[in-house]
Design a protein around this motif. Sequence first.
Motif, PDB file in Angstrom:
ATOM      1  N   LYS A 148       9.986  24.628  27.115  1.00 24.55           N
ATOM      2  CA  LYS A 148      10.782  25.838  26.996  1.00 24.55           C
ATOM      3  C   LYS A 148      12.140  25.558  26.347  1.00 24.55           C
ATOM      4  CE  LYS A 148      11.856  29.878  29.751  1.00 24.55           C
ATOM      5  NZ  LYS A 148      12.035  30.354  31.112  1.00 24.55           N
ATOM      6  N   ALA A 149      12.796  24.498  26.788  1.00 18.57           N
ATOM      7  CA  ALA A 149      14.129  24.212  26.272  1.00 18.57           C
ATOM      8  C   ALA A 149      14.088  22.991  25.364  1.00 18.57           C
ATOM      9  CB  ALA A 149      15.083  23.946  27.424  1.00 18.57           C
ATOM     10  N   LEU A 150      15.061  22.902  24.482  1.00 16.13           N
ATOM     11  CA  LEU A 150      15.269  21.711  23.685  1.00 16.13           C
ATOM     12  C   LEU A 150      14.032  21.280  22.910  1.00 16.13           C
ATOM     13  CD1 LEU A 150      18.054  19.903  24.403  1.00 16.13           C
ATOM     14  CD2 LEU A 150      16.348  18.152  24.243  1.00 16.13           C
ATOM     15  N   ASN A 162      27.215  16.935  22.678  1.00 15.89           N
ATOM     16  CA  ASN A 162      26.652  15.586  22.708  1.00 15.89           C
ATOM     17  C   ASN A 162      27.601  14.710  21.897  1.00 15.89           C
ATOM     18  OD1 ASN A 162      24.148  16.194  24.077  1.00 15.89           O
ATOM     19  ND2 ASN A 162      23.453  17.145  22.186  1.00 15.89           N
ATOM     20  N   GLY A 203      20.624  13.375  20.383  1.00 15.32           N
ATOM     21  CA  GLY A 203      20.967  14.690  20.916  1.00 15.32           C
ATOM     22  C   GLY A 203      19.933  15.305  21.823  1.00 15.32           C
ATOM     23  N   GLU A 204      19.048  14.490  22.395  1.00 21.65           N
ATOM     24  CA  GLU A 204      18.024  15.069  23.257  1.00 21.65           C
ATOM     25  C   GLU A 204      18.243  14.801  24.734  1.00 21.65           C
ATOM     26  OE1 GLU A 204      14.051  14.436  21.909  1.00 21.65           O
ATOM     27  OE2 GLU A 204      14.436  15.639  20.124  1.00 21.65           O
ATOM     28  N   ALA A 227      19.726  31.522  20.380  1.00 21.21           N
ATOM     29  CA  ALA A 227      19.728  31.196  21.806  1.00 21.21           C
ATOM     30  C   ALA A 227      18.607  30.230  22.170  1.00 21.21           C
ATOM     31  CB  ALA A 227      19.612  32.474  22.637  1.00 21.21           C
ATOM     32  N   GLU A 228      17.598  30.122  21.317  1.00 23.25           N
ATOM     33  CA  GLU A 228      16.468  29.236  21.636  1.00 23.25           C
ATOM     34  C   GLU A 228      16.552  27.898  20.922  1.00 23.25           C
ATOM     35  OE1 GLU A 228      12.611  30.701  22.196  1.00 23.25           O
ATOM     36  OE2 GLU A 228      13.266  32.760  22.551  1.00 23.25           O
ATOM     37  N   ALA A 273      19.553  22.266  30.683  1.00 19.28           N
ATOM     38  CA  ALA A 273      18.323  21.962  29.928  1.00 19.28           C
ATOM     39  C   ALA A 273      18.543  20.842  28.912  1.00 19.28           C
ATOM     40  CB  ALA A 273      17.819  23.217  29.216  1.00 19.28           C
ATOM     41  N   GLY A 274      19.779  20.622  28.517  1.00 16.18           N
ATOM     42  CA  GLY A 274      20.070  19.560  27.549  1.00 16.18           C
ATOM     43  C   GLY A 274      20.418  18.231  28.203  1.00 16.18           C
ATOM     44  N   SER A 321      19.822  22.695  22.830  1.00 22.71           N
ATOM     45  CA  SER A 321      20.391  22.816  24.164  1.00 22.71           C
ATOM     46  C   SER A 321      21.772  23.450  24.017  1.00 22.71           C
ATOM     47  CB  SER A 321      20.555  21.418  24.759  1.00 22.71           C
ATOM     48  OG  SER A 321      21.403  20.652  23.919  1.00 22.71           O
ATOM     49  N   ARG A 348      19.151  26.654  32.689  1.00 23.12           N
ATOM     50  CA  ARG A 348      19.431  26.796  31.264  1.00 23.12           C
ATOM     51  C   ARG A 348      20.620  25.905  30.849  1.00 23.12           C
ATOM     52  NH1 ARG A 348      18.254  29.659  26.851  1.00 23.12           N
ATOM     53  NH2 ARG A 348      19.996  30.304  25.565  1.00 23.12           N
TER      54      ARG A 348
END
Lengths: 286, 157
Positions: A186-188, B58, B43-44, A95-96, B130-131, A99, B127
């Motif tokens: 925190k993310a990505l 992505n 992919g960021e 989960a971490e 976030a991507g 993304s 969440r």
Amino acid sequence: MNYLRPKNLTELTRTLSDASAATQFVAGGTDVLVESRQPYFSKPQTLIDLSRVDELKSISETNGLIRIGAMATHSEIIAQPLIQRQAPLLAQACAEIGSQQIRNRGTLGGNICNASPCADTVPPLLALDAQVEVLNEQGLRRVAMQEFFVKPYQTVLQKNEVLTAVYFPPLPDGYGSAFYKLGRRKALAISRINMAAVLKTNHHGIIEEVRLAPGSVFPVWKRVAAAERFLTGKKITDQNFMQAGQITAQEMIKISGRRWSTPYKEPVVAALVKRVLLMAAGLEEQ
Amino acid sequence: MITVSLTINKKEYTCEIDPQTTLLELLREHLGLTGTKRGCEIGECGACTVIMDGLTVNSCLVPAFQADGSDITTIEGIASNGKLHPVQEAFLEYDAVHCGFCTPGMVLSAVNLLDNNPQPSQEDIRRALAGNLCRCTGYQQIFDAVQAASKKMKSKR
């Protein structure tokens, strides 16, 4: 460029006989497509697409072992009740990762075979005493997770071998577990350091069994045997957990020497070991 | 060359492509669907986000051959019959678009979130997005727009 798309293990095995250094296996693509745009990347002659091999996708429990097919995505692992229940630290680690978009494509097998020292799924699998299953022309064999990595970004896999699944025993009742990831945001974020722990205590708060697996701490993945030995038979206290952390940090320095990052990593590794052990024990940090 | 057949925005396409083609290149270069943006290509940033078989991906990291047989939704397929999707309307209403480069990807991540979780919390929205990076808005307008779209879609059901 050749493109091969085996649909089952038999077809996949057949493609392995011609595999060479110029063969590129493609799982979820999230690492290999980034790599392929680097100037040093040598263009493969053959692409083997693993995404249509049915046997590589399923997650199941048989003969007391959980099996996760190498092509299961992080999103599929997170959503699987069997994993949430019997290996929650692996679900947490998945989960971490990256993304939503990355978790939807990236696979467990890809994360392991890419063999980055900070791969998030590896510490939980080490703490779960996992084995990986490898396919070559002779058939399938199993390799202990601890034996699978040679050095950063290199595994024991030969050119004509492919990882097909991961096996581990489900965590028995009474075992606590935790995963902790330290990233730049925190993310990505790619992990700076990550940690997984499995902990069993008796009703007096004495540790009966502990497995501690840090990531980005040792050049080759391993559990911290010295810290595990220290903790076994001891009480779950902040002090004992901190000492286990210091043992881990010393082990890191013993293996890698003092490097530019050591003044940062030494106290942080110690503190994170303490934190992940407290989490596994179901306790809050003081 | 290999042949890839896929459904994009409910229309079927068959393309002859080099095996190294990405889904992003297939959409933009082969089919002219330039609403999907090419950003970081590692992919960021999420500018190239599309929905593939119900999941956001992505498109810069999806080999086109893995999209063979799949069902893709791009930003061009979000409005229907000339009417904007509630998420698109809310992005306009809440000033969630500045330069616009991240917007197609943001909208697809938001639409996919609301399809799976019609009443997301602020945390769920953060969440899910976030991507997708935005260098203009500071994100708050985007989060507000998604929350507003969720309310609007709920009242319509």
